[in-house]
Structure formats: structure tokens, C-alpha cells
Design an enzyme around this catalytic site. Sequence first.
Site, PDB file in Angstrom:
ATOM      1  N   ARG A  15       0.833  -1.196   0.000  1.00  0.00           N
ATOM      2  CA  ARG A  15       0.000   0.000   0.000  1.00  0.00           C
ATOM      3  C   ARG A  15       0.875   1.256   0.000  1.00  0.00           C
ATOM      4  O   ARG A  15       2.084   1.199   0.209  1.00  0.00           O
ATOM      5  CB  ARG A  15      -0.902   0.015   1.240  1.00  0.00           C
ATOM      6  CG  ARG A  15      -1.977  -1.050   1.243  1.00  0.00           C
ATOM      7  CD  ARG A  15      -2.688  -1.149   2.583  1.00  0.00           C
ATOM      8  NE  ARG A  15      -1.843  -1.746   3.611  1.00  0.00           N
ATOM      9  CZ  ARG A  15      -2.217  -1.950   4.877  1.00  0.00           C
ATOM     10  NH1 ARG A  15      -3.417  -1.574   5.273  1.00  0.00           N
ATOM     11  NH2 ARG A  15      -1.389  -2.504   5.741  1.00  0.00           N
ATOM     12  N   LYS A  75       1.911   2.006   7.320  1.00  0.00           N
ATOM     13  CA  LYS A  75       2.373   1.235   8.470  1.00  0.00           C
ATOM     14  C   LYS A  75       3.381   2.029   9.284  1.00  0.00           C
ATOM     15  O   LYS A  75       3.964   3.009   8.827  1.00  0.00           O
ATOM     16  CB  LYS A  75       3.002  -0.081   7.999  1.00  0.00           C
ATOM     17  CG  LYS A  75       2.018  -1.040   7.358  1.00  0.00           C
ATOM     18  CD  LYS A  75       0.897  -1.452   8.298  1.00  0.00           C
ATOM     19  CE  LYS A  75       1.379  -2.383   9.402  1.00  0.00           C
ATOM     20  NZ  LYS A  75       0.264  -2.800  10.299  1.00  0.00           N
ATOM     21  N   TYR A  94      -0.663   4.160  10.862  1.00  0.00           N
ATOM     22  CA  TYR A  94      -0.948   3.116  11.852  1.00  0.00           C
ATOM     23  C   TYR A  94       0.333   2.874  12.645  1.00  0.00           C
ATOM     24  O   TYR A  94       1.380   2.575  12.064  1.00  0.00           O
ATOM     25  CB  TYR A  94      -1.351   1.806  11.169  1.00  0.00           C
ATOM     26  CG  TYR A  94      -2.717   1.833  10.515  1.00  0.00           C
ATOM     27  CD1 TYR A  94      -3.881   1.950  11.268  1.00  0.00           C
ATOM     28  CD2 TYR A  94      -2.837   1.703   9.132  1.00  0.00           C
ATOM     29  CE1 TYR A  94      -5.129   1.970  10.667  1.00  0.00           C
ATOM     30  CE2 TYR A  94      -4.090   1.711   8.522  1.00  0.00           C
ATOM     31  CZ  TYR A  94      -5.225   1.849   9.296  1.00  0.00           C
ATOM     32  OH  TYR A  94      -6.457   1.862   8.695  1.00  0.00           O
ATOM     33  N   HIS A  96       0.233   1.169  16.245  1.00  0.00           N
ATOM     34  CA  HIS A  96       0.082  -0.031  17.079  1.00  0.00           C
ATOM     35  C   HIS A  96       1.229  -0.127  18.096  1.00  0.00           C
ATOM     36  O   HIS A  96       1.916  -1.140  18.213  1.00  0.00           O
ATOM     37  CB  HIS A  96       0.028  -1.292  16.209  1.00  0.00           C
ATOM     38  CG  HIS A  96      -1.122  -1.305  15.248  1.00  0.00           C
ATOM     39  ND1 HIS A  96      -2.428  -1.464  15.645  1.00  0.00           N
ATOM     40  CD2 HIS A  96      -1.156  -1.156  13.892  1.00  0.00           C
ATOM     41  CE1 HIS A  96      -3.221  -1.432  14.592  1.00  0.00           C
ATOM     42  NE2 HIS A  96      -2.476  -1.234  13.515  1.00  0.00           N
ATOM     43  N   GLU A 118      -5.183   4.186  14.301  1.00  0.00           N
ATOM     44  CA  GLU A 118      -6.033   3.215  14.990  1.00  0.00           C
ATOM     45  C   GLU A 118      -6.679   3.740  16.265  1.00  0.00           C
ATOM     46  O   GLU A 118      -7.590   3.106  16.805  1.00  0.00           O
ATOM     47  CB  GLU A 118      -5.247   1.923  15.307  1.00  0.00           C
ATOM     48  CG  GLU A 118      -4.190   2.041  16.393  1.00  0.00           C
ATOM     49  CD  GLU A 118      -2.839   2.519  15.872  1.00  0.00           C
ATOM     50  OE1 GLU A 118      -1.870   2.489  16.647  1.00  0.00           O
ATOM     51  OE2 GLU A 118      -2.753   2.923  14.687  1.00  0.00           O
ATOM     52  N   SER A 134     -10.284  -2.658   8.374  1.00  0.00           N
ATOM     53  CA  SER A 134     -10.958  -3.770   9.047  1.00  0.00           C
ATOM     54  C   SER A 134     -11.912  -4.467   8.091  1.00  0.00           C
ATOM     55  O   SER A 134     -12.055  -5.695   8.111  1.00  0.00           O
ATOM     56  CB  SER A 134     -11.729  -3.254  10.272  1.00  0.00           C
ATOM     57  OG  SER A 134     -10.844  -2.732  11.238  1.00  0.00           O
ATOM     58  N   SER A 220     -19.773 -14.239  24.164  1.00  0.00           N
ATOM     59  CA  SER A 220     -18.372 -14.626  24.288  1.00  0.00           C
ATOM     60  C   SER A 220     -17.983 -14.859  25.739  1.00  0.00           C
ATOM     61  O   SER A 220     -18.097 -13.960  26.576  1.00  0.00           O
ATOM     62  CB  SER A 220     -17.473 -13.537  23.681  1.00  0.00           C
ATOM     63  OG  SER A 220     -16.117 -13.942  23.720  1.00  0.00           O
ATOM     64  N   LEU A 240     -10.798  -6.318  19.457  1.00  0.00           N
ATOM     65  CA  LEU A 240     -10.027  -5.072  19.526  1.00  0.00           C
ATOM     66  C   LEU A 240     -10.321  -4.324  20.808  1.00  0.00           C
ATOM     67  O   LEU A 240     -11.483  -4.145  21.181  1.00  0.00           O
ATOM     68  CB  LEU A 240     -10.367  -4.177  18.325  1.00  0.00           C
ATOM     69  CG  LEU A 240      -9.765  -2.761  18.358  1.00  0.00           C
ATOM     70  CD1 LEU A 240      -8.266  -2.815  18.104  1.00  0.00           C
ATOM     71  CD2 LEU A 240     -10.455  -1.858  17.346  1.00  0.00           C
ATOM     72  N   VAL A 267      -6.446 -11.742  13.142  1.00  0.00           N
ATOM     73  CA  VAL A 267      -6.472 -10.392  12.572  1.00  0.00           C
ATOM     74  C   VAL A 267      -6.036  -9.359  13.611  1.00  0.00           C
ATOM     75  O   VAL A 267      -5.630  -8.251  13.266  1.00  0.00           O
ATOM     76  CB  VAL A 267      -7.881 -10.058  12.026  1.00  0.00           C
ATOM     77  CG1 VAL A 267      -7.879  -8.733  11.264  1.00  0.00           C
ATOM     78  CG2 VAL A 267      -8.380 -11.165  11.105  1.00  0.00           C
ATOM     79  N   ASP A 270      -1.790  -7.182  14.981  1.00  0.00           N
ATOM     80  CA  ASP A 270      -1.219  -5.835  15.083  1.00  0.00           C
ATOM     81  C   ASP A 270      -1.223  -5.316  16.518  1.00  0.00           C
ATOM     82  O   ASP A 270      -0.408  -4.471  16.884  1.00  0.00           O
ATOM     83  CB  ASP A 270      -1.998  -4.849  14.205  1.00  0.00           C
ATOM     84  CG  ASP A 270      -1.460  -4.792  12.785  1.00  0.00           C
ATOM     85  OD1 ASP A 270      -0.294  -5.155  12.586  1.00  0.00           O
ATOM     86  OD2 ASP A 270      -2.209  -4.393  11.880  1.00  0.00           O
ATOM     87  N   ASN A 300      -0.217  -7.396   8.168  1.00  0.00           N
ATOM     88  CA  ASN A 300      -0.747  -6.385   7.235  1.00  0.00           C
ATOM     89  C   ASN A 300      -1.537  -7.081   6.129  1.00  0.00           C
ATOM     90  O   ASN A 300      -1.213  -6.981   4.951  1.00  0.00           O
ATOM     91  CB  ASN A 300       0.379  -5.519   6.658  1.00  0.00           C
ATOM     92  CG  ASN A 300       1.414  -6.314   5.878  1.00  0.00           C
ATOM     93  OD1 ASN A 300       1.670  -7.475   6.179  1.00  0.00           O
ATOM     94  ND2 ASN A 300       1.995  -5.710   4.861  1.00  0.00           N
TER      95      ASN A 300
END
Length: 366
Positions: A15, A75, A94, A96, A118, A134, A220, A240, A267, A270, A300
Site C-alpha cells: 500500500r 504502516k 498506523y 500499534h 487506529e 478492518s 463470548s 479489539l 487479525v 497488530d 498487514n
Amino acid sequence: MKIGIPKEIKDNENRVGMTPAGVSELLRHGHEVFVQHKAGENSGFQDGDYEAVGAKILSDIAEVYRQADLIVKVKEPIEPEYSLVRKDQVVFTYFHFACERALTEAMIESGAVCIAYETVQKPDGSLPLLVPMSEVAGRMATLNGAYYLQTTKGGNGKLFSGVPGVKPANVLVLGGGTVGEAAARVAAGMGAEVTITDVSLPRLRQLDLELPANVHTLYSSDYNIRRQIPMADIVIGSVLVPGDKAPKLVTRDMLRLMQRGSVLVDVAIDQGGCFETSRPTTHSEPVYEVDGVLHYCVANIPGAVPNTSTTALTNATLRYAVALADKGWQQACREDEALRKGLNIVNGKVTYKAVADVYGLAYTPI
């Protein structure tokens, strides 16, 4: 303002921080934009596309960082970039931080202003810069999980959709947010039997109404997850906690309950991952096996479909990038509560509490 778009150098990150259309808008507001040579090539955007709207092409990454007041990326900077980030420079990407201490320390030392996509968060709790990726990651998680179920890839040999007389695969999705919903919707469309979990009853009701009949909702809990994973061919982790480490919902001891050749797709990697046995992988080497269970933990995932991902990301980030360029980061963040929450590190101080708490660092409120 001088804005830099460097070429991403993380493994197989295809990207780019902004499309030519986005660059055109920044130029229309009177700013200068510097794009690194071939930065957009893997996303389908050539240097000529950027030059045609008025951007300047620079030959190397160091020159982009040297010229720019504002860096717009996809990133987080990786180790070769740490020394390029300088005091008072604004880096919008991003980050993280909660799962990468070396990055956190490097950005503190740099004295830069780090605004993390994020954690940009609206008053209603939504995360506008996380949503587009997402949506991509959730869809891709299902497609990749189905791919690795093939015996030739190490999976249990089940066809996702089944065939007449043979049951389809079972998919368990942990987390009913944007990623989870996208993953469940694609899995259901491919014919699998899907269970999606969440701790929010209102969200479960919404999913129950909106998703197809072959998607079942479940509250959950550790008990419920343990009951489900022996039947699951694929488990997709999409939980998340904004800016913080993801909770470990599948522990090492749970792997013995799973079928040999089943697939875990994390997923949330990150943010540290939601499976205890997860570790980040790349598109070059996407999977590894633990106790007979395949782990797909690419950090990613959207980088594999960069044309779609870059366009979707620019659609979301552009208004914030324009505000930062037009007003400067301080005024832009004063006026926009969502953007203000994106401030993670400012001039050597950690300004996002979850990041400070993870590493036991001093927290400085904005």
C-alpha cells in the site's frame, strides 16, 4: 505545509499513504507534496500519476523525511526509518505502539508528534480510520482461512462450502466488530456454518438481524469458546481494545481441543494477537504450525490487495490530513476530538494512556 509520502518498506507492504486523488486535494489547499519514487507502484499508481496532479517525486526515502513537516504513511516506521523521524515532525500512520516497545522508545526519543490512525476515535466510540482496513482484513481473513484448509497447504482438507451430501466447514469468529462482521458475512456467503461471538448483547442482536441465516450469534466467554473450538475448522480472531493489547481468548491448552489441520487466523496480531500462540508473520511466510493447528498471523493482511486498500484508506484519512496541513496539528486536534485521541506520543511524552500502561511509562494527558 510540506507533506511527504514515503514508500513503505515493511515486508510485502504494497500500500501507499495516499492516492493521486488525495494528493491532488492537498495541493488544491496550497500545500506541497513530495512522493518517493515508485511509492505507489505496487498499488497501481505510477510516478506520472502523482506528477500529473502536481506532486514532486523524490528519489529516496531519506529525502522525503528531510523535506516533510507531515509524513503520511500506512504502516509504522520500522528500524531503518527510526533515525529519519525528527523532532516536531508529524507522523500520521498506523502505529500499534502497544505491541512494539522498540518503536515506542524510538518515537519518544525522536521528539516527533505521532498520530495513530487506529486510535482516532469519534464520540460514539467508532474508529473511522480503522474501519476501512478492518473491512478489507475481515473479508481477506475468511478467504485466506479457506485457502489454508487445503491439505496441500497443511489444512484438514475440507471444502469451505461442502457439496451435496457433505457438510460445509465450521467457522468461529471471535469478536463482532467490523472485522468480525465482514469475516462472518463472507464465510456465510461461501456456504460455511458460522458462529460469531461478542460480549455486547445489543451488538449480538444487531448481527442476528443483519447476517444470513447460516450465521449464529453466541455470547463470548471462556466456557463458550472452549465448547465451540473442537467443532471449528477455522477460528478468526478479531477482538479489539483501542490502543491496547488484544486479550488472549484462545490459550495454548485449548489447541489440544482443536482438529488437526484446523486454521487460526489472527487479525488482531497488530495489537499483540488474541491467540496465546500467535506471533506476527508476513506475506512471504504467512503460516506456521503449533500442535497440529495452522496459524495465519500476517500483520498487514490488506497489503495483499493494495489498490483497493490504498483507495479505501485515503477516502478515510484525507479529511484529517487536510485538517492537519491547513491548521497545524495543535489547532486541528483542539477542534476535533476524534483526531485528538489519535495523539499517542508528542515531543517525547506518551499521551495515550493504554500505551503508557503497557510499558509502565509516564502518561502525560493532552
